[in-house]
Design a protein around this motif. Structure first.
Motif, PDB file in Angstrom:
ATOM      1  N   MET A 114     -10.420  -7.428 -11.653  1.00 14.52           N
ATOM      2  CA  MET A 114      -9.085  -7.002 -11.916  1.00 14.52           C
ATOM      3  C   MET A 114      -8.214  -6.351 -10.693  1.00 14.52           C
ATOM      4  O   MET A 114      -7.381  -6.724 -10.231  1.00 14.52           O
ATOM      5  CB  MET A 114      -8.859  -6.222 -13.358  1.00 14.52           C
ATOM      6  N   ILE A 115      -8.847  -5.240 -10.259  1.00 13.46           N
ATOM      7  CA  ILE A 115      -8.146  -4.521  -9.476  1.00 13.46           C
ATOM      8  C   ILE A 115      -8.150  -5.207  -7.822  1.00 13.46           C
ATOM      9  O   ILE A 115      -6.980  -5.191  -7.155  1.00 13.46           O
ATOM     10  CB  ILE A 115      -8.941  -3.032  -9.248  1.00 13.46           C
ATOM     11  N   PHE A 116      -9.165  -5.946  -7.535  1.00 13.78           N
ATOM     12  CA  PHE A 116      -9.333  -6.600  -6.515  1.00 13.78           C
ATOM     13  C   PHE A 116      -8.140  -7.691  -6.321  1.00 13.78           C
ATOM     14  O   PHE A 116      -7.556  -8.118  -5.399  1.00 13.78           O
ATOM     15  CB  PHE A 116     -10.746  -7.316  -6.234  1.00 13.78           C
TER      16      PHE A 116
ATOM     17  N   VAL B  20      -0.821  -7.936  -4.021  1.00 14.92           N
ATOM     18  CA  VAL B  20       0.197  -6.896  -3.296  1.00 14.92           C
ATOM     19  C   VAL B  20       0.006  -7.124  -1.780  1.00 14.92           C
ATOM     20  O   VAL B  20       1.188  -7.180  -0.977  1.00 14.92           O
ATOM     21  CB  VAL B  20      -0.185  -5.486  -3.477  1.00 14.92           C
ATOM     22  N   ALA B  21      -1.260  -7.212  -0.938  1.00 16.68           N
ATOM     23  CA  ALA B  21      -1.299  -7.449   0.425  1.00 16.68           C
ATOM     24  C   ALA B  21      -0.608  -9.012   0.590  1.00 16.68           C
ATOM     25  O   ALA B  21      -0.069  -8.911   1.760  1.00 16.68           O
ATOM     26  CB  ALA B  21      -2.714  -7.544   0.659  1.00 16.68           C
ATOM     27  N   ALA B  22      -0.852 -10.065  -0.076  1.00 13.45           N
ATOM     28  CA  ALA B  22      -0.197 -11.239   0.390  1.00 13.45           C
ATOM     29  C   ALA B  22       1.309 -11.098   0.330  1.00 13.45           C
ATOM     30  O   ALA B  22       2.093 -11.570   1.170  1.00 13.45           O
ATOM     31  CB  ALA B  22      -0.442 -12.253  -1.114  1.00 13.45           C
TER      32      ALA B  22
ATOM     33  N   LEU C 147       3.304  -8.301   0.624  1.00 11.91           N
ATOM     34  CA  LEU C 147       3.731  -7.274   1.848  1.00 11.91           C
ATOM     35  C   LEU C 147       3.422  -8.274   3.254  1.00 11.91           C
ATOM     36  O   LEU C 147       4.380  -8.083   3.993  1.00 11.91           O
ATOM     37  CB  LEU C 147       2.815  -6.286   1.859  1.00 11.91           C
ATOM     38  N   GLY C 148       2.356  -9.157   3.189  1.00 17.49           N
ATOM     39  CA  GLY C 148       2.323  -9.645   4.424  1.00 17.49           C
ATOM     40  C   GLY C 148       3.352 -11.132   4.587  1.00 17.49           C
ATOM     41  O   GLY C 148       3.997 -11.034   5.702  1.00 17.49           O
ATOM     42  N   VAL C 149       3.851 -11.498   3.521  1.00 20.16           N
ATOM     43  CA  VAL C 149       4.799 -12.553   3.536  1.00 20.16           C
ATOM     44  C   VAL C 149       6.171 -11.776   4.010  1.00 20.16           C
ATOM     45  O   VAL C 149       7.088 -12.252   4.658  1.00 20.16           O
ATOM     46  CB  VAL C 149       5.000 -13.214   2.313  1.00 20.16           C
ATOM     47  N   LEU C 150       6.323 -10.674   3.324  1.00 20.71           N
ATOM     48  CA  LEU C 150       7.781  -9.757   3.631  1.00 20.71           C
ATOM     49  C   LEU C 150       7.672  -9.689   4.912  1.00 20.71           C
ATOM     50  O   LEU C 150       8.798  -9.534   5.836  1.00 20.71           O
ATOM     51  CB  LEU C 150       7.735  -8.500   2.846  1.00 20.71           C
ATOM     52  N   ALA C 151       6.455  -9.341   5.497  1.00 21.89           N
ATOM     53  CA  ALA C 151       6.536  -8.795   7.111  1.00 21.89           C
ATOM     54  C   ALA C 151       6.826  -9.953   8.111  1.00 21.89           C
ATOM     55  O   ALA C 151       7.439  -9.804   9.144  1.00 21.89           O
ATOM     56  CB  ALA C 151       5.045  -8.142   7.474  1.00 21.89           C
TER      57      ALA C 151
END
Length: 86
Positions: free
Chosen positions: A1-3, A9-11, A13-17
């Motif tokens: 679940m945490i993974f 969240v990483a995806a 943040l990556g798209v926003l970046a």
């Protein structure tokens, strides 16, 4: 679940970046970041058993598509430097 939460969240943040880098007229860096993220998602899909949130079909087919799209973006990324600023 945490993974799953961490990868989501990483995806995001990556798209926003990538969007921020594109708006700051850094298309080559944005393309390299996007391609690298796609290749990394391919590795994650190949290693993660079951059906995570970023799965579509067969595990190995998903991993192959992620990796191929990422490599194609990385291969084409030098041509983004040819795009003139607006």
């Amino acid at each position: 679940m945490i993974f799953g939460i961490v990868t989501a969240v990483a995806a995001v943040l990556g798209v926003l970046a990538v969007v921020v880098l594109a708006l700051l007229e850094r298309p080559h860096v944005a393309a390299v970041l996007l391609g690298s993220g796609m290749v990394m998602m391919g590795f994650l899909r190949g290693a993660w058993p079951g059906r995570p949130w970023f799965s579509a079909r067969n595990r190995w087919f998903d991993a192959l598509v992620f990796a191929l799209v990422g490599v194609a973006i990385l291969w084409l990324s030098p041509w983004t430097a040819q795009i003139p600023p607006a």
